[in-house]
Design an enzyme around this catalytic site. Structure first.
Site, PDB file in Angstrom:
ATOM      1  N   GLY A  11      19.010 -29.812  -0.553  1.00  0.00           N
ATOM      2  CA  GLY A  11      19.781 -30.690  -1.610  1.00  0.00           C
ATOM      3  C   GLY A  11      21.134 -30.144  -1.402  1.00  0.00           C
ATOM      4  CG  ASN A  33      10.225 -34.154  -2.342  1.00  0.00           C
ATOM      5  OD1 ASN A  33      11.488 -34.019  -2.384  1.00  0.00           O
ATOM      6  ND2 ASN A  33       9.852 -34.641  -3.134  1.00  0.00           N
ATOM      7  N   GLY A 101       3.070 -19.885 -11.482  1.00  0.00           N
ATOM      8  CA  GLY A 101       2.264 -19.319 -10.936  1.00  0.00           C
ATOM      9  C   GLY A 101       2.117 -18.649  -9.818  1.00  0.00           C
ATOM     10  NE  ARG A 105      -0.872 -16.256  -4.974  1.00  0.00           N
ATOM     11  CZ  ARG A 105      -0.086 -16.071  -3.818  1.00  0.00           C
ATOM     12  NH1 ARG A 105      -0.540 -14.768  -3.374  1.00  0.00           N
ATOM     13  NH2 ARG A 105       0.640 -16.743  -3.119  1.00  0.00           N
ATOM     14  CE1 TYR A 144      17.950 -33.457 -13.587  1.00  0.00           C
ATOM     15  CE2 TYR A 144      19.439 -33.357 -15.337  1.00  0.00           C
ATOM     16  CZ  TYR A 144      19.027 -32.779 -14.196  1.00  0.00           C
ATOM     17  OH  TYR A 144      19.847 -31.774 -13.421  1.00  0.00           O
ATOM     18  CB  THR A 174      27.969 -27.979  -9.886  1.00  0.00           C
ATOM     19  OG1 THR A 174      27.970 -27.225 -11.172  1.00  0.00           O
ATOM     20  CG2 THR A 174      28.430 -27.198  -8.762  1.00  0.00           C
TER      21      THR A 174
END
Ligand code: NAD
Ligand code: UDP
Ligand code: UDP
Length: 317
Positions: A11, A33, A101, A105, A144, A174
């Site tokens: 992005g 994605n 998560g 880990r 959002y 920004t």
């Protein structure tokens, strides 16, 4: 040298962060994605042996081995985050759970790109981190705003409950090169419209204010926050306190480009905040950070970027 995961790495902000981390000598795993991100933003990195790109949606679990995580994945423009609002909330909330998560880990540090939108349409001005905000939980911006608020909750609960080492920044508007030309946010819209001599779309009266930070300044703030002492969790505001009305921004863009564009007025979208300006006292004290690039200089770089892009695309001569 660290191996660093950047979600949303193709992005606008993510790609600048990837550049900076590689320049600093790290390995970067960019996960995206491609909902609003583009391969073009990281095209120049594809040959770099320290750069790897993985197409993946962070609402699904991700098992990789890294040393640090920057979690930036989430569409940021109202037009795009309102296109599939359920996916927007999922990205913020389930994405945060999965990345936390992963951090838990691996016992690694994780950075969250939160937002000034957590303050909603603020009654306190400028906004310090202690202000709890005024967000409409059922409006069109809520997917959002509330998604990002819940992500902050998850970050602080993983910190308290599991000892995850978190770094949370609240980013104010920004702008800069590599914003998508159809991104829909105000700076890119006005520059593209002015370069094409098309009407400049002012929503409402244009008396609402925003404070605009140049991307390079912001990324420096990210790096300082990520490198800060353990226990400095944030949230910390990052933004440029210079405050402008939307009309002032339009006039500045027209003047700088020498455009023949006219102003046209369109309805103000629901829940559009009337004012926004960061209180950056904390960032100055804790990170020794403040923006260096003022609006005119940042606009110059951004105008040059779009001018070049639109010429190459044949949109302007
Ligand atoms: P952007 O839309 O250019 O970048 C977001 C990136 O995340 C895109 O590459 C997109 O494809 C990717 N993405 C979206 N959903 C995903 C998912 N489920 N899985 C994987 N990737 C996904 O926006 P940006 O301006 O670069 O914003 C980056 C981050 O900074 C966002 O989290 C945004 O909320 C935050 N932020 C930005 C601003 C700003 O003014 N630019 C202000 C406040 C907060
Ligand atoms: N997770 C992941 N990568 C990892 C570890 C966890 O994507 O390396 C995801 C996994 O989907 C999990 C979520 O993160 O559901 C939250 O992890 P946590 O350990 O907190 O919870 P649990 O495994 O008990 O659901
Ligand atoms: N805006 C505008 N014309 C545009 C795009 C946006 O007047 O073409 C206004 C919008 O209504 C808001 C401000 O500019 O008041 C900033 O909008 P943006 O979408 O960039 O970010 P926001 O801060 O609202 O998330």
């Amino acid at each position: 040298m660290k191996r660093i995961l950047v979600t949303g790495g193709s992005g606008f902000l993510g790609s600048h962060l990837c550049d900076r981390l590689l320049k600093d000598g790290h390995e970067v795993l960019c996960v995206d994605n491609f909902f609003t991100g583009r391969r073009d933003n990281v095209k120049h990195l594809l040959d770099n042996k320290n750069f790897e790109i993985l197409r993946h949606d962070i609402t699904f679990p991700l098992y990789v081995e890294v040393d640090e995580i920057y979690n930036l994945a989430c569409p940021a423009s109202p037009v795009h985050y309102q296109f599939d609002p359920v996916q927007t909330t999922k990205t913020s909330v389930m994405g945060a759970i999965n990345m936390l998560g992963l951090a838990k880990r691996l016992k690694i540090r994780i950075f969250q790109a939160s937002t000034s939108e957590v303050y909603g349409d603020p009654e306190v001005h400028p906004q310090p981190e202690s202000y709890r905000g005024a967000v409409n939980p059922i409006g069109i911006r809520a997917c959002y705003d509330e998604g990002k608020r819940c992500a902050e909750t998850l970050f602080f609960d993983y910190n308290r409950q599991h000892g995850v080492d978190i770094k949370v920044v609240r980013i104010f508007n920004t702008y800069g090169p590599r914003m998508h030309p159809n991104d829909g946010r105000v700076v890119s819209n006005f520059i593209v419209q002015a370069l094409k001599n098309e009407d400049i779309t002012i929503y409402g009266t244009g008396s609402q204010t925003r404070s605009f930070c140049y991307c390079e300044d912001l990324i420096e703030g990210f790096i300082r926050m990520m490198g800060s002492r353990k226990g400095l969790t944030g949230p910390i505001n990052l933004g440029n306190p210079g405050e402008f009305t939307i009309l002032q921004l339009a006039q500045k863009v027209i003047d700088m480009i020498g455009s023949r564009s006219r102003l046209v007025f369109r309805p103000l979208p629901q829940d559009d905040p009337m004012q926004r300006k960061p209180d950056i006292t904390l960032a100055k004290a804790e990170l020794g950070w403040e923006p260096k690039i003022q609006l005119e200089e940042g606009l110059k770089h951004t105008i040059n970027y779009f001018d070049d892009l639109l010429r190459r695309q044949g949109d302007i001569k």
